[in-house]
Design a protein around this motif. Structure first.
Motif, PDB file in Angstrom:
ATOM      1  N   GLU A  66       0.838  -1.200   0.000  1.00  0.00           N
ATOM      2  CA  GLU A  66       0.000   0.000   0.000  1.00  0.00           C
ATOM      3  C   GLU A  66       0.868   1.244   0.000  1.00  0.00           C
ATOM      4  O   GLU A  66       1.915   1.288   0.652  1.00  0.00           O
ATOM      5  CB  GLU A  66      -0.921   0.027   1.217  1.00  0.00           C
ATOM      6  CG  GLU A  66      -2.051  -0.977   1.165  1.00  0.00           C
ATOM      7  CD  GLU A  66      -2.988  -0.839   2.353  1.00  0.00           C
ATOM      8  OE1 GLU A  66      -2.724   0.006   3.235  1.00  0.00           O
ATOM      9  OE2 GLU A  66      -3.980  -1.593   2.415  1.00  0.00           O
ATOM     10  N   GLN A 118      -2.569   7.899   0.671  1.00  0.00           N
ATOM     11  CA  GLN A 118      -3.847   7.994   1.353  1.00  0.00           C
ATOM     12  C   GLN A 118      -4.839   8.683   0.439  1.00  0.00           C
ATOM     13  O   GLN A 118      -4.471   9.507  -0.392  1.00  0.00           O
ATOM     14  CB  GLN A 118      -3.712   8.772   2.662  1.00  0.00           C
ATOM     15  CG  GLN A 118      -2.835   8.097   3.706  1.00  0.00           C
ATOM     16  CD  GLN A 118      -2.758   8.904   4.988  1.00  0.00           C
ATOM     17  OE1 GLN A 118      -3.059  10.094   5.004  1.00  0.00           O
ATOM     18  NE2 GLN A 118      -2.351   8.250   6.072  1.00  0.00           N
ATOM     19  N   ASP A 121      -9.521   4.995  -2.990  1.00  0.00           N
ATOM     20  CA  ASP A 121      -8.780   3.774  -3.280  1.00  0.00           C
ATOM     21  C   ASP A 121      -8.596   3.498  -4.768  1.00  0.00           C
ATOM     22  O   ASP A 121      -9.534   3.672  -5.564  1.00  0.00           O
ATOM     23  CB  ASP A 121      -9.489   2.580  -2.647  1.00  0.00           C
ATOM     24  CG  ASP A 121      -9.207   2.481  -1.159  1.00  0.00           C
ATOM     25  OD1 ASP A 121      -8.041   2.225  -0.812  1.00  0.00           O
ATOM     26  OD2 ASP A 121     -10.144   2.692  -0.360  1.00  0.00           O
ATOM     27  N   ARG A 168      -5.013   6.140  -1.946  1.00  0.00           N
ATOM     28  CA  ARG A 168      -4.430   4.930  -1.379  1.00  0.00           C
ATOM     29  C   ARG A 168      -4.318   3.921  -2.518  1.00  0.00           C
ATOM     30  O   ARG A 168      -5.320   3.503  -3.088  1.00  0.00           O
ATOM     31  CB  ARG A 168      -5.287   4.366  -0.250  1.00  0.00           C
ATOM     32  CG  ARG A 168      -4.717   3.043   0.284  1.00  0.00           C
ATOM     33  CD  ARG A 168      -5.340   2.577   1.582  1.00  0.00           C
ATOM     34  NE  ARG A 168      -6.742   2.237   1.472  1.00  0.00           N
ATOM     35  CZ  ARG A 168      -7.378   1.400   2.308  1.00  0.00           C
ATOM     36  NH1 ARG A 168      -6.703   0.818   3.301  1.00  0.00           N
ATOM     37  NH2 ARG A 168      -8.657   1.165   2.172  1.00  0.00           N
ATOM     38  N   THR A 215      -3.247   0.285  -3.750  1.00  0.00           N
ATOM     39  CA  THR A 215      -3.031  -1.073  -3.284  1.00  0.00           C
ATOM     40  C   THR A 215      -2.686  -1.955  -4.474  1.00  0.00           C
ATOM     41  O   THR A 215      -3.326  -1.882  -5.526  1.00  0.00           O
ATOM     42  CB  THR A 215      -4.289  -1.622  -2.591  1.00  0.00           C
ATOM     43  OG1 THR A 215      -4.641  -0.758  -1.510  1.00  0.00           O
ATOM     44  CG2 THR A 215      -4.054  -3.025  -2.052  1.00  0.00           C
TER      45      THR A 215
END
Length: 269
Positions: A20, A23, A26, A52, A54
């Protein structure tokens, strides 16, 4: 700053190495046949400034454990859900490159309420004679000479001038060729999974906004396959086609890729 890898376990015993960065809203990045989180390294800094981000090594790849379940595109889409659930991601924009785009289409069918948007990068809709012949040939080469398999895939994947100027990419790919029987088994099953994917019956029902990205000089998923995919999607999808960059244009054209991706994501808020 990267916090990871964080392990995420699945019911069949796979352990996925998850990374990750940043911030904000997503983004879930899903790579292609190679299946590595590292594919996205060049794009992450720009994306993580306001999101963020991922990404993860897919089952049996890199730092991730294989597990016991049969590997098909739906299974790989459920692995995405496992990552989302474990990391507290209620909804995301999924960015899928090549096989990752097939995974994204499967996730849009399996869990449409979990996607705010879908980016289909250098991907396809259904099997074609071209891809069946290409990946059938690559599968045979994998068994005969895995270093040649890695070398030819790298030469087909990158724009030639870019690769000549960034020869370390070729050296890294051949150094990490799937020479062990276990590594070849994982690649074989992933080739079979991508060749078995057919999104034609469900793609028209995709509910979230979609961006289709492609390159005209892509030799692995040619532009005509990306055009076929775009035509099958519901009205309102965006399409961006680069004149060059090869199959791995998120690496060879990172500033353009991240600009167009962020423009699309910004339009969703």
């Amino acid at each position: 700053m990267t916090s990871g890898p964080t392990p995420v376990d699945t019911p069949d015993g796979a352990r996925l190495a998850v990374f990750e960065d940043g911030q904000g809203p997503d983004l879930l990045l899903v790579s292609g046949l190679g299946g590595t989180a590292g594919f996205w390294a060049a794009a992450v800094p720009a994306l993580a400034r306001a999101h963020r981000v991922t990404r993860f090594d897919q089952r049996g790849i890199g730092a991730s454990r294989r597990g016991t379940a049969p590997c098909d595109i739906d299974r790989l889409a459920r692995d995405c859900l496992a990552v989302m659930d474990a990391r507290g991601i209620a909804t995301t924009v999924l960015v899928g490159h090549s096989t990752g785009g097939a995974i994204g289409q499967a996730l849009a069918r399996l869990a449409p309420d979990r996607l705010r948007g879908l980016v289909l990068s250098a991907t396809w809709l259904k099997p074609s004679r071209y891809m069946t012949a290409l990946f059938g040939t690559r599968r045979r080469l994998l068994d005969l000479d895995p270093v040649a398999y890695a070398a030819t895939g790298t030469m087909m994947g990158y724009a030639p001038a870019w690769l000549d100027a960034h020869w370390a990419a070729f050296e890294a790919a051949t150094a990490h060729a799937p020479t062990s029987e276990e590594a070849r088994r994982v690649v074989r099953e992933r080739i079979d999974a991508l060749l078995g994917f057919d999104g034609a019956a469900s793609v028209a029902a995709v509910r979230c906004p979609v961006l289709v990205l492609g390159a005209r000089d892509d030799l692995i998923v040619p532009a005509f396959l990306q055009e076929e995919l775009a035509a099958a999607l519901p009205p309102g999808r965006r399409v961006v086609t680069y004149e060059d960059g090869g199959h791995f244009f998120p690496v060879t054209r990172t500033p353009d890729f991240t600009r167009d991706l962020l423009d699309f994501v910004g339009s969703l808020t």
